[in-house]
Design a protein around this motif. Structure first.
Motif, mmCIF file in Angstrom:
data_model
loop_
_atom_site.group_PDB
_atom_site.id
_atom_site.type_symbol
_atom_site.label_atom_id
_atom_site.label_comp_id
_atom_site.label_asym_id
_atom_site.label_seq_id
_atom_site.Cartn_x
_atom_site.Cartn_y
_atom_site.Cartn_z
ATOM 1 N N GLY A 1 26.230 39.847 27.298
ATOM 2 C CA GLY A 1 26.739 41.199 27.448
ATOM 3 C C GLY A 1 25.772 42.129 28.164
ATOM 4 N N VAL A 2 26.320 43.201 28.727
ATOM 5 C CA VAL A 2 25.520 44.231 29.422
ATOM 6 C C VAL A 2 26.061 45.594 29.003
ATOM 7 C CG1 VAL A 2 24.747 45.174 31.639
ATOM 8 C CG2 VAL A 2 25.168 42.699 31.407
ATOM 9 N N THR A 3 25.196 46.417 28.424
ATOM 10 C CA THR A 3 25.619 47.768 28.037
ATOM 11 C C THR A 3 25.558 48.677 29.258
ATOM 12 O OG1 THR A 3 23.387 48.507 27.472
ATOM 13 C CG2 THR A 3 24.651 47.374 25.744
ATOM 14 N N PRO A 4 26.247 49.824 29.211
ATOM 15 C CA PRO A 4 26.176 50.769 30.335
ATOM 16 C C PRO A 4 24.743 51.223 30.627
ATOM 17 C CG PRO A 4 28.038 51.298 28.932
ATOM 18 C CD PRO A 4 27.268 50.238 28.223
ATOM 19 N N VAL A 5 23.938 51.404 29.592
ATOM 20 C CA VAL A 5 22.552 51.822 29.798
ATOM 21 C C VAL A 5 21.766 50.734 30.519
ATOM 22 C CG1 VAL A 5 20.385 52.451 28.655
ATOM 23 C CG2 VAL A 5 22.564 53.359 27.805
ATOM 24 N N LYS B 1 17.886 44.171 27.759
ATOM 25 C CA LYS B 1 17.151 44.109 26.501
ATOM 26 C C LYS B 1 16.430 42.778 26.343
ATOM 27 C CE LYS B 1 21.123 42.550 23.722
ATOM 28 N NZ LYS B 1 22.130 42.625 24.783
ATOM 29 N N LYS B 2 15.257 42.851 25.722
ATOM 30 C CA LYS B 2 14.516 41.637 25.378
ATOM 31 C C LYS B 2 15.206 40.965 24.197
ATOM 32 C CE LYS B 2 10.960 41.768 22.711
ATOM 33 N NZ LYS B 2 9.627 42.002 22.086
ATOM 34 N N ILE B 3 15.259 39.643 24.247
ATOM 35 C CA ILE B 3 15.840 38.871 23.151
ATOM 36 C C ILE B 3 14.762 37.950 22.602
ATOM 37 C CG2 ILE B 3 17.650 37.263 22.432
ATOM 38 C CD1 ILE B 3 19.253 38.175 24.866
ATOM 39 N N PRO C 1 28.393 46.915 33.627
ATOM 40 C CA PRO C 1 28.606 46.748 32.185
ATOM 41 C C PRO C 1 29.589 45.602 31.906
ATOM 42 C CG PRO C 1 28.676 49.062 32.782
ATOM 43 C CD PRO C 1 28.658 48.314 34.070
ATOM 44 N N TYR C 2 29.327 44.904 30.804
ATOM 45 C CA TYR C 2 30.163 43.740 30.491
ATOM 46 C C TYR C 2 30.194 43.537 28.981
ATOM 47 C CZ TYR C 2 31.975 38.939 30.747
ATOM 48 O OH TYR C 2 32.726 37.808 30.623
ATOM 49 N N ASP C 3 31.389 43.377 28.442
ATOM 50 C CA ASP C 3 31.565 43.212 26.993
ATOM 51 C C ASP C 3 32.333 41.910 26.728
ATOM 52 O OD1 ASP C 3 31.653 43.605 24.274
ATOM 53 O OD2 ASP C 3 33.334 45.017 24.345
ATOM 54 N N PRO C 4 31.628 40.802 26.550
ATOM 55 C CA PRO C 4 32.300 39.506 26.373
ATOM 56 C C PRO C 4 32.831 39.321 24.963
ATOM 57 C CG PRO C 4 29.946 39.205 26.210
ATOM 58 C CD PRO C 4 30.159 40.668 26.540
ATOM 59 N N SER C 5 33.761 38.397 24.834
ATOM 60 C CA SER C 5 34.324 38.040 23.527
ATOM 61 C C SER C 5 33.917 36.623 23.156
ATOM 62 C CB SER C 5 35.860 38.144 23.564
ATOM 63 O OG SER C 5 36.277 39.461 23.843
ATOM 64 N N ALA D 1 30.566 32.298 31.477
ATOM 65 C CA ALA D 1 30.433 32.063 32.911
ATOM 66 C C ALA D 1 30.682 33.324 33.727
ATOM 67 C CB ALA D 1 31.396 30.957 33.340
ATOM 68 N N ASP D 2 31.518 34.230 33.201
ATOM 69 C CA ASP D 2 31.858 35.454 33.940
ATOM 70 C C ASP D 2 30.827 36.554 33.769
ATOM 71 O OD1 ASP D 2 34.172 34.276 34.845
ATOM 72 O OD2 ASP D 2 35.406 35.057 33.197
ATOM 73 N N SER D 3 29.817 36.343 32.944
ATOM 74 C CA SER D 3 28.806 37.373 32.722
ATOM 75 C C SER D 3 28.072 37.705 34.012
ATOM 76 C CB SER D 3 27.798 36.898 31.684
ATOM 77 O OG SER D 3 26.690 37.770 31.614
ATOM 78 N N PRO D 4 27.867 38.988 34.305
ATOM 79 C CA PRO D 4 27.098 39.355 35.502
ATOM 80 C C PRO D 4 25.652 38.874 35.439
ATOM 81 C CG PRO D 4 27.560 41.283 34.139
ATOM 82 C CD PRO D 4 28.377 40.173 33.596
ATOM 83 N N ILE D 5 25.130 38.657 34.240
ATOM 84 C CA ILE D 5 23.775 38.114 34.116
ATOM 85 C C ILE D 5 23.730 36.702 34.683
ATOM 86 C CG2 ILE D 5 21.974 37.431 32.481
ATOM 87 C CD1 ILE D 5 22.933 39.636 30.634
#
Length: 280
Positions: free
Chosen positions: A198-202, A126-128, A212-216, A252-256
């Motif tokens: 974060g990264v959504t499944p889509v 997604k664009k931010i 997909p990644y859901d950080p806290s 740091a653990d984000s796949p991005i």
């Protein structure tokens, strides 16, 4: 006939009373100049400082490529007051309490956006948009060479999360030169972390290179800032600085970050300042 000269004698108390009444009858303004307090001519108005800021740093949180940004800023202080130290990575702030070791007030920062045009590898993510982050700050000087500062801000437009920055600066002045160095700690809530890391499944399916990644929320980075300012005159000064952030935790653990970016975030900048008085 012998005539005796007669001399009238007044009691001393009567003479003193007559003298006091005569003095009281004199115009009061004749004695005023000797007893009127001198009122100093205190400076009035404001000192306005205009700044031209140039910064080079990560294009977005977690990026490994740099982006350039230039922007103006302005600050105010009352005439006759000493200019307070400000670290080069402080947010733009206005203090409500400015004459003690404790300061607090409002603060704001600008956060750049993340766009597909910046990096083709971001396809599908997604664009931010850019964000503004207004908030509050507080700082305290336990000793004259050490400053502690905290900012808490809330994002608008690009993200709607809460972020905080904590810092400690060791400040030394060598005549016209001021040098500062200190550690930094940054935090972000769930909303902020999901927006930038974060990264959504889509998104993962469209991009094909990330999962997909859901950080806290939590600590996002630790680092340090080094700055040096030089006053060329009462009006002109320049500041150069280097910032370093090391992403930690879920950031740091984000796949991005792992796939397209870097845990090490370095920035450099230069500020040119001009001050003038608006008072009479």
């Amino acid at each position: 006939m012998l005539m005796r000269s007669c001399t009238m004698r007044f009691p001393k108390s009567l003479a003193l009373a007559t003298l006091l009444m005569t003095s009281a009858a004199l115009p009061a303004h004749a004695a005023d100049p000797a007893y009127s307090p001198l009122v100093p001519n205190l400076p009035t108005g404001w000192i306005v400082t205009l700044k031209a800021n140039l910064k080079v740093g990560p294009a977005y949180p977690g990026a490994d490529d740099w982006d350039f940004i230039g922007f103006p800023s302005v600050s105010f202080r009352r005439a006759g007051t000493v200019e307070r130290f400000s670290a080069p990575d402080d947010g733009l702030s206005f203090s409500f309490l400015d004459d003690s070791a404790l300061r607090f007030g409002v603060v704001g920062r600008f956060q750049g956006g993340r766009y597909y045009e910046d990096n083709r590898e971001l396809f599908g993510l997604k664009k931010i948009d850019w964000a503004v982050e207004p908030g509050l700050f507080v700082e305290y000087w336990p000793v004259e060479f050490l400053r502690a500062r905290a900012e808490i801000r809330r994002g608008f437009n690009g993200h709607e999360g809460f972020v905080a920055d904590l810092g400690l600066d060791y400040v030394q002045r060598f005549g016209a030169l001021t040098v500062s160095l200190g550690p930094r700690l940054a935090l972000g809530d769930d909303e902020f972390m999901e927006t930038y890391f974060g990264v959504t499944p889509v998104e993962a399916a469209l991009n094909g290179q990330v999962t997909p990644y859901d950080p806290s929320g939590g600590i996002t980075s630790v680092g340090a800032t080094l700055g040096a300012s030089y006053n060329w005159s009462e009006q002109w000064s320049t500041t150069a600085f280097v910032t370093y952030k090391h992403l930690v935790g879920d950031a740091a653990d984000s796949p991005i970050v792992k796939q397209f970016g870097s845990e090490n975030q370095v920035g450099v900048g230069l500020t040119l300042s001009y001050s003038f008085s608006t008072g009479g």
